[in-house]
Design an enzyme around this catalytic site. Structure first.
Site, PDB file in Angstrom:
ATOM      1  N   PRO A  25       0.834  -1.209   0.000  1.00 22.71           N
ATOM      2  CA  PRO A  25       0.000   0.000   0.000  1.00 22.71           C
ATOM      3  C   PRO A  25       0.868   1.257   0.000  1.00 22.71           C
ATOM      4  O   PRO A  25       1.825   1.364   0.771  1.00 22.71           O
ATOM      5  CB  PRO A  25      -0.789  -0.132   1.305  1.00 22.71           C
ATOM      6  CG  PRO A  25      -0.784  -1.587   1.620  1.00 22.71           C
ATOM      7  CD  PRO A  25       0.542  -2.093   1.134  1.00 22.71           C
ATOM      8  N   GLU A  26       0.551   2.187  -0.888  1.00 18.55           N
ATOM      9  CA  GLU A  26       1.270   3.453  -0.955  1.00 18.55           C
ATOM     10  C   GLU A  26       0.404   4.531  -0.312  1.00 18.55           C
ATOM     11  O   GLU A  26      -0.644   4.231   0.273  1.00 18.55           O
ATOM     12  CB  GLU A  26       1.628   3.751  -2.416  1.00 18.55           C
ATOM     13  CG  GLU A  26       2.461   2.627  -3.040  1.00 18.55           C
ATOM     14  CD  GLU A  26       2.803   2.848  -4.510  1.00 18.55           C
ATOM     15  OE1 GLU A  26       2.923   4.012  -4.948  1.00 18.55           O
ATOM     16  OE2 GLU A  26       2.944   1.841  -5.232  1.00 18.55           O
ATOM     17  N   LYS A  57       3.603   6.361   4.589  1.00 18.74           N
ATOM     18  CA  LYS A  57       2.865   5.098   4.526  1.00 18.74           C
ATOM     19  C   LYS A  57       2.543   4.539   5.915  1.00 18.74           C
ATOM     20  O   LYS A  57       2.104   3.396   6.034  1.00 18.74           O
ATOM     21  CB  LYS A  57       3.680   4.065   3.735  1.00 18.74           C
ATOM     22  CG  LYS A  57       4.015   4.490   2.305  1.00 18.74           C
ATOM     23  CD  LYS A  57       4.897   3.451   1.633  1.00 18.74           C
ATOM     24  CE  LYS A  57       5.404   3.928   0.287  1.00 18.74           C
ATOM     25  NZ  LYS A  57       6.281   2.935  -0.370  1.00 18.74           N
ATOM     26  N   ARG A  89      13.142  -3.294  -9.392  1.00 22.47           N
ATOM     27  CA  ARG A  89      11.693  -3.076  -9.433  1.00 22.47           C
ATOM     28  C   ARG A  89      11.206  -3.107 -10.872  1.00 22.47           C
ATOM     29  O   ARG A  89      11.774  -2.440 -11.746  1.00 22.47           O
ATOM     30  CB  ARG A  89      11.331  -1.717  -8.833  1.00 22.47           C
ATOM     31  CG  ARG A  89      11.721  -1.529  -7.379  1.00 22.47           C
ATOM     32  CD  ARG A  89      10.885  -2.397  -6.448  1.00 22.47           C
ATOM     33  NE  ARG A  89      11.061  -2.006  -5.059  1.00 22.47           N
ATOM     34  CZ  ARG A  89      10.213  -1.280  -4.368  1.00 22.47           C
ATOM     35  NH1 ARG A  89       9.101  -0.848  -4.931  1.00 22.47           N
ATOM     36  NH2 ARG A  89      10.448  -0.978  -3.105  1.00 22.47           N
TER      37      ARG A  89
END
EC number: 3.2.2.23
Length: 276
Positions: free
Chosen positions: A2-3, A58, A263
């Protein structure tokens, strides 16, 4: 993971569900979730009331009575739900906060990476993770001159720089790809090679994109849901992230996927040209 938009959506939902509720008991089902000594954590929070829930980057910050703050980092898969205390505990539930009104706040985490830490309110800014967080991506706090100075000191790829939480708080893989696409900046461009105009455009797009994603309830790619078990809606507005092979919405060139800093990274090879 979750960002910022997803964590902020969770925060808003939890404030509607658990504010002013008093803890009767705490059940810790996976002890590694708690950074403190488990017994101390339970003892200090029992009979305390949730007064407010804040967010920093976050991180969720549960503000309790008696000047206590619980720092909660959802990491990869962490979720909070509210259920009747009598309801059977679901698989992957690691902490249950039972309230005096017969409901319970439950922390569920398939990957078991999420953590909770209890501190005296005011001390949270000195804890690992929070101590060096960069500014919130908002007009008043995310100053373009400071952003530019930070990038000028870094030779690493701009994609990696955006994931550095000391530069700006809250960005992750999804929104880093999106704001770079919006700004027409190749993800492998060295951060210190951006022009002042590119930095300004990028900063403005970060603020804009995260605000839009938050209002849409965040992005659900695999499993993210908010405190009401609702999926996000912003996945239908993504331009680059996980759109490999789809035509770029600006020029029609197929979106490509590369790896930057380990990434998966998505970009348009025509609109986003790398600088050496």
């Amino acid at each position: 993971m979750p960002e910022l938009p997803e964590v902020e959506t969770v925060r808003r939902g939890l404030e509607k569900l658990v504010l002013n509720k008093k803890i009767k008991d705490i059940r810790v089902l996976y002890s590694k979730t708690i950074v403190n000594e488990e017994s101390e954590f339970i003892e200090k929070l029992t009979n305390k009331t949730i007064k407010k829930i804040d967010r920093r980057g976050k991180y969720l910050l549960f503000r309790f009575s008696s000047d206590l703050t619980m720092i909660s980092h959802l990491r990869m898969e962490g979720k909070y739900f509210v259920e009747p205390s009598t309801k059977e505990v679901e698989k992957h539930t690691h902490v249950v906060f039972d309230f005096t009104d017969g409901t319970s706040l439950r922390y569920n985490d398939v990957r078991k990476f999420g953590r909770m830490q209890l501190v005296k309110t005011g001390m949270e800014i000195q804890t690992a993770g929070l101590a060096k967080l960069g500014p919130e991506p908002k007009e008043k706090t995310f100053i373009v001159e400071d952003f530019s100075k930070n990038l000028k000191r870094r030779k690493k790829a701009i994609k990696n720089a955006l994931l550095d939480q000391t530069i700006v708080a809250g960005l992750g893989n999804i929104y880093a790809d999106e704001v770079l696409w919006m700004s027409k900046i190749h993800p492998e461009t060295p951060a210190n090679k951006l022009t002042e105009e590119e930095v300004k455009v990028l900063r403005d797009n970060i603020i804009k994109e995260l605000a839009l994603a938050t209002e849409a309830g965040g992005t659900t790619i695999r499993s993210y849901t908010d405190a009401f078990r609702h999926s996000g809606g912003f996945q239908f507005s993504l331009h680059a992230y996980q759109r490999t092979g789809d035509p770029c919405e600006r020029c029609g060139t197929p979106i490509q996927r590369i790896v930057v800093g380990q990434r998966g990274t998505h970009f348009c090879p025509k609109c986003q040209v790398v600088k050496s």
